[in-house]
Design a protein around this motif. Structure first.
Motif, PDB file in Angstrom:
ATOM      1  N   GLU A  99       0.819  -1.208   0.000  1.00 36.08           N
ATOM      2  CA  GLU A  99       0.000   0.000   0.000  1.00 36.08           C
ATOM      3  C   GLU A  99       0.856   1.262   0.000  1.00 36.08           C
ATOM      4  N   ARG A 100       1.930   1.224   0.779  1.00 34.53           N
ATOM      5  CA  ARG A 100       2.764   2.416   0.837  1.00 34.53           C
ATOM      6  C   ARG A 100       3.485   2.642  -0.474  1.00 34.53           C
ATOM      7  N   LYS A 101       3.894   1.571  -1.096  1.00 34.98           N
ATOM      8  CA  LYS A 101       4.493   1.694  -2.424  1.00 34.98           C
ATOM      9  C   LYS A 101       3.522   2.402  -3.378  1.00 34.98           C
ATOM     10  N   LYS A 102       2.310   1.954  -3.358  1.00 27.27           N
ATOM     11  CA  LYS A 102       1.293   2.531  -4.236  1.00 27.27           C
ATOM     12  C   LYS A 102       1.059   4.010  -3.928  1.00 27.27           C
ATOM     13  N   ARG A 103       0.982   4.320  -2.631  1.00 28.93           N
ATOM     14  CA  ARG A 103       0.630   5.674  -2.219  1.00 28.93           C
ATOM     15  C   ARG A 103       1.802   6.638  -2.240  1.00 28.93           C
ATOM     16  N   GLU A 104       3.024   6.109  -2.055  1.00 25.43           N
ATOM     17  CA  GLU A 104       4.158   7.013  -1.885  1.00 25.43           C
ATOM     18  C   GLU A 104       5.256   6.846  -2.921  1.00 25.43           C
ATOM     19  N   LEU A 105       5.731   5.631  -3.068  1.00 22.37           N
ATOM     20  CA  LEU A 105       6.883   5.425  -3.942  1.00 22.37           C
ATOM     21  C   LEU A 105       6.522   5.644  -5.415  1.00 22.37           C
ATOM     22  N   ASP A 106       5.441   5.042  -5.849  1.00 23.83           N
ATOM     23  CA  ASP A 106       5.046   5.193  -7.253  1.00 23.83           C
ATOM     24  C   ASP A 106       4.891   6.658  -7.655  1.00 23.83           C
ATOM     25  N   PRO A 107       4.157   7.459  -6.864  1.00 22.81           N
ATOM     26  CA  PRO A 107       4.037   8.874  -7.224  1.00 22.81           C
ATOM     27  C   PRO A 107       5.379   9.619  -7.267  1.00 22.81           C
ATOM     28  N   ILE A 108       6.273   9.318  -6.331  1.00 21.69           N
ATOM     29  CA  ILE A 108       7.531  10.073  -6.321  1.00 21.69           C
ATOM     30  C   ILE A 108       8.387   9.677  -7.517  1.00 21.69           C
ATOM     31  N   ILE A 109       8.323   8.413  -7.923  1.00 22.98           N
ATOM     32  CA  ILE A 109       9.082   8.012  -9.111  1.00 22.98           C
ATOM     33  C   ILE A 109       8.556   8.757 -10.335  1.00 22.98           C
ATOM     34  N   ARG A 110       7.243   8.834 -10.435  1.00 20.78           N
ATOM     35  CA  ARG A 110       6.653   9.576 -11.561  1.00 20.78           C
ATOM     36  C   ARG A 110       7.102  11.035 -11.551  1.00 20.78           C
ATOM     37  N   LEU A 111       7.080  11.632 -10.361  1.00 25.61           N
ATOM     38  CA  LEU A 111       7.496  13.026 -10.264  1.00 25.61           C
ATOM     39  C   LEU A 111       8.962  13.222 -10.633  1.00 25.61           C
ATOM     40  N   LEU A 112       9.815  12.351 -10.126  1.00 26.22           N
ATOM     41  CA  LEU A 112      11.244  12.490 -10.406  1.00 26.22           C
ATOM     42  C   LEU A 112      11.507  12.325 -11.898  1.00 26.22           C
ATOM     43  N   ASP A 113      10.738  11.455 -12.514  1.00 28.62           N
ATOM     44  CA  ASP A 113      10.846  11.279 -13.959  1.00 28.62           C
ATOM     45  C   ASP A 113      10.583  12.587 -14.694  1.00 28.62           C
ATOM     46  N   GLU A 114       9.536  13.261 -14.265  1.00 35.48           N
ATOM     47  CA  GLU A 114       9.187  14.533 -14.905  1.00 35.48           C
ATOM     48  C   GLU A 114      10.230  15.609 -14.655  1.00 35.48           C
ATOM     49  N   VAL A 115      10.536  15.834 -13.383  1.00 36.12           N
ATOM     50  CA  VAL A 115      11.371  16.985 -13.071  1.00 36.12           C
ATOM     51  C   VAL A 115      12.831  16.796 -13.486  1.00 36.12           C
TER      52      VAL A 115
END
Lengths: 166, 166
Positions: A99-115
């Motif tokens: 659950e934490r992966k879904k809620r936290e890690l996945d979003p931050i990876i997406r963000l880091l990809d963008e920025v």
DNA sequence: CATAACTTTCAAATATTATTGAAAATAAAA
DNA sequence: TTTTATTTTCAATAATATTTGAAAGTTATG
């Protein structure tokens, strides 16, 4: 130590630990209660035991279901809903990780990809790119470890780690 | 994407992620800022950049120092204090693991040790003992993994895991 | 259909946590 | 020592998160 005292201390500690694994206090306390229950508990029983309101109990039971940390069971011929949790710490850990992966890690990876694709050549931009790219690499490694961990359903993880870390 | 936008988004995301690894938003944002800084930052610069008060900046910088996530550096001939952070994600992770272990895992192991010695033979007490003992066993395994992780100072951990989890 | 058993919702109240800003403390420089 | 630069503290305030409780909603049963 008396059972009643032990139970109280354990529930309180589990509750304050809750914020560590990303859930609120009451949610963690309900989970703690389910962990040590000898049979499925109803909303009423949970309310009584933790001295919380019906609304609060309901909300947090739903949250536990949502996290996959509790499930509903029905008693034959009864209308009331009862709840249980899996008592294996490994299963608990895997579910929280998922659950934490879904809620936290996945979003931050997406963000880091963008920025990390920021445009420019200045010293600041170069440093920014380096840092965010490094973080992304790290996050992805963590992601793949967690994925494997989630998939597994036994103690292989710690068994192997035990050997490595001896 | 423009640098200013990327920076803003990254800092904001890191800030809200903060609660995931057990620190408050501002503390995580200051850390984020130090991560991408090209040189040591003063309290003034941090205040300005994040638009926070002096008191807030000071408190959270102290907290970062306390967590071992930032360190003070002095510039020759200057009275002001400047701050830096280690930019290696692995070092960051190890440091966070170390502090959280101290603050969360160690206390819960101590508690489980106490409460699992509860007296009695009833069904409830037996179940309570079993659950808390299992949790303690799990917590101790986790503890030893984290200890090894903290001690290491390179990528061996992920390198080996990478092989296992392939 | 009507009643009763049970669950869900949500606005208001409470509790918790974070932030400000100005005053006090500290320490280097004059 | 006095002045000045800088850091720290902390009571008041603001922001956030949680909890309550009563009303509304739902669903089974007579």
């Amino acid at each position: 130590m008396e059972y009643s005292e032990a139970k109280e201390r354990y529930i309180e500690a589990w509750g304050s630990l809750g914020s560590s694994w990303g859930v609120n206090r009451t949610m963690a306390q309900i989970h703690a209660l389910l962990m040590i229950a000898t049979e499925p508990l109803s909303t009423e029983e949970i309310m009584e035991d933790l001295k919380i309101s019906r609304g609060n109990a309901n909300m947090n039971i739903r949250a536990l279901l949502d996290w996959g940390l509790a499930k509903k069971v029905l008693k034959l011929g009864e209308r009331k809903e009862y709840f249980v949790t899996d008592k294996d710490p490994m299963v608990l850990a895997a579910q929280v990780a998922k659950e934490r992966k879904k809620r936290e890690l996945d979003p931050i990876i997406r963000l880091l990809d963008e920025v990390s694709s920021v445009k420019g050549e200045s010293k600041e931009v170069q440093e920014f790119k380096k840092v965010t790219t490094d973080l992304k690499g790290f996050a992805k490694q963590a992601d793949s470890v967690i994925n494997t961990f989630i998939q597994s359903n036994s103690n292989w993880f710690f068994k192997i780690l035990g050997k490595i870390t001896r």
